[in-house]
Write an enzyme that holds these catalytic residues in place. Structure first.
Site, PDB file in Angstrom:
ATOM      1  N   ASN A  81      48.968  44.439  61.240  1.00 52.43           N
ATOM      2  CA  ASN A  81      48.385  45.724  60.872  1.00 52.43           C
ATOM      3  C   ASN A  81      47.205  46.142  61.741  1.00 52.43           C
ATOM      4  O   ASN A  81      46.922  47.337  61.858  1.00 52.43           O
ATOM      5  CB  ASN A  81      47.932  45.692  59.411  1.00 52.43           C
ATOM      6  CG  ASN A  81      49.083  45.503  58.450  1.00 52.43           C
ATOM      7  OD1 ASN A  81      50.243  45.751  58.780  1.00 52.43           O
ATOM      8  ND2 ASN A  81      48.775  45.047  57.244  1.00 52.43           N
ATOM      9  N   TYR A 131      44.257  43.722  52.996  1.00 53.24           N
ATOM     10  CA  TYR A 131      45.306  44.665  53.416  1.00 53.24           C
ATOM     11  C   TYR A 131      44.698  45.994  53.849  1.00 53.24           C
ATOM     12  O   TYR A 131      44.978  46.504  54.941  1.00 53.24           O
ATOM     13  CB  TYR A 131      46.309  44.878  52.282  1.00 53.24           C
ATOM     14  CG  TYR A 131      47.263  46.022  52.550  1.00 53.24           C
ATOM     15  CD1 TYR A 131      48.273  45.901  53.496  1.00 53.24           C
ATOM     16  CD2 TYR A 131      47.124  47.233  51.868  1.00 53.24           C
ATOM     17  CE1 TYR A 131      49.135  46.964  53.754  1.00 53.24           C
ATOM     18  CE2 TYR A 131      47.991  48.290  52.125  1.00 53.24           C
ATOM     19  CZ  TYR A 131      48.989  48.153  53.062  1.00 53.24           C
ATOM     20  OH  TYR A 131      49.837  49.201  53.323  1.00 53.24           O
ATOM     21  N   LYS A 135      44.663  47.651  57.665  1.00 54.84           N
ATOM     22  CA  LYS A 135      45.260  48.961  57.927  1.00 54.84           C
ATOM     23  C   LYS A 135      44.220  49.913  58.520  1.00 54.84           C
ATOM     24  O   LYS A 135      44.530  50.704  59.419  1.00 54.84           O
ATOM     25  CB  LYS A 135      45.852  49.545  56.648  1.00 54.84           C
ATOM     26  CG  LYS A 135      47.085  48.826  56.143  1.00 54.84           C
ATOM     27  CD  LYS A 135      48.242  48.861  57.121  1.00 54.84           C
ATOM     28  CE  LYS A 135      48.795  50.259  57.328  1.00 54.84           C
ATOM     29  NZ  LYS A 135      49.985  50.248  58.241  1.00 54.84           N
TER      30      LYS A 135
END
Length: 303
Positions: A81, A131, A135
């Site tokens: 990511n 996460y 991102k």
């Protein structure tokens, strides 16, 4: 037009590839780690030089990056990511600096909201999970690249083939496994959070609009349903569609990836103004498509 779709076999990537394949005059080129990929790409490990050479050889007009992971350990999340978009941008700058790049980000980049109003692109990004942080790092890499690029910050996608790593896909799988009897029980974590759900087909439409839009685009555009939905209500609606007659029991905390954020909703007015895009699928239609199409294993694609 030749469009390279990275992650073309994933949840969102598959929808995007199918959308472009249905358009006249568009040639879709699949890129990724799957055996059938026309362009082998592994953004977690590819070198800039190697990837640049492969990009130069396919001569595309646009690149859509749908590659991403929603679960796993922090190293894997960072490799795909965060490192992935940075490597992709560096390779594009060397091989084909004028192509348009559309990168799929995530509403998880925003983090918790202090007031319950839809979040616009100008809001501070303060992710509270690994996460969301990875991102956001990918978004920063794309926005700072100097390329003709836009990040679509996607809400919680829902529809046919939703992965079991996300709530809609996991609930669908649990309902199937529980059976239809009155004594069936589905156990889930806390369902009191509010989320912005958007149909995967609407996401694909937004990508199409971003690829074809003329002139420079804003660095980030929200792509969501534009409505905060109580997760408990989504589960109830899906259970009704499934004909589930048992009980849904809430115990423990919500998912680790999103539990710290109790309310989330995206302001999608900028996408409407710039791309002429608005969500068109009601949540009931998205859930019906999810139930009819089943869920898929794995955790690829922004959620």
């Amino acid at each position: 037009m030749r469009v390279l779709v990275l992650g073309h076999t994933g949840y969102l990537g598959g929808q995007v590839a199918a959308r472009f394949a249905s358009l006249p005059g568009v040639r879709v080129i699949g890129g990724g780690r799957s055996a059938g990929a026309e362009v082998p790409v592994d953004l977690a490990s590819d070198s800039v030089e190697g990837l640049a050479g492969r990009l130069a050889s396919v001569a595309v007009d646009a690149v859509v990056n749908c590659a991403g992971v929603t679960g796993g350990d922090p190293v894997r999340l960072a490799e795909v990511n965060a490192r992935g978009p940075a490597v992709l941008c560096a390779a594009l700058a060397r091989a084909c600096p004028t192509v348009r790049l559309v990168h799929l980000g995530s509403a998880a980049e925003y983090g918790p909201s202090t007031v319950r109003v839809p979040v616009s692109e100008s809001a501070a990004a303060c992710p509270v999970t690994v996460y969301g942080a990875t991102k956001l790092a990918g978004t920063v890499a794309v926005s700072a690249s100097g390329l003709d690029a836009v990040v679509l910050r996607v809400g919680n996608p829902v529809g046919a083939g939703a992965p079991v790593s996300g709530l809609p896909g996991r609930v669908a799988a649990l309902l199937r496994g529980a059976g239809g009897g009155a004594g069936a029980v589905v156990r889930l974590g806390d369902l009191s959070a509010y989320r912005d759900f958007v149909d995967v087909r609407d996401v694909a439409r937004a990508v199409e609009g971003a690829v074809g839009a003329s002139g420079p685009l804003p660095p980030v555009l929200n792509v969501g349903g534009g409505e905060a939905v109580l997760v408990r209500d989504l589960v109830r609606r899906l259970a009704d569609i499934a004909g589930f007659r048992g009980r849904v029991v809430e115990q423990g905390a919500g998912g680790a990836r999103s539990a710290p954020v109790s309310w989330q909703c995206s302001d999608v007015s900028a996408a409407a103004e710039v791309l002429g895009w608005r969500p068109t699928y009601a949540l009931e239609r998205s859930l019906a498509a999810l139930w009819a199409g089943g869920a898929r294993p794995g955790g690829e694609g922004p959620v």
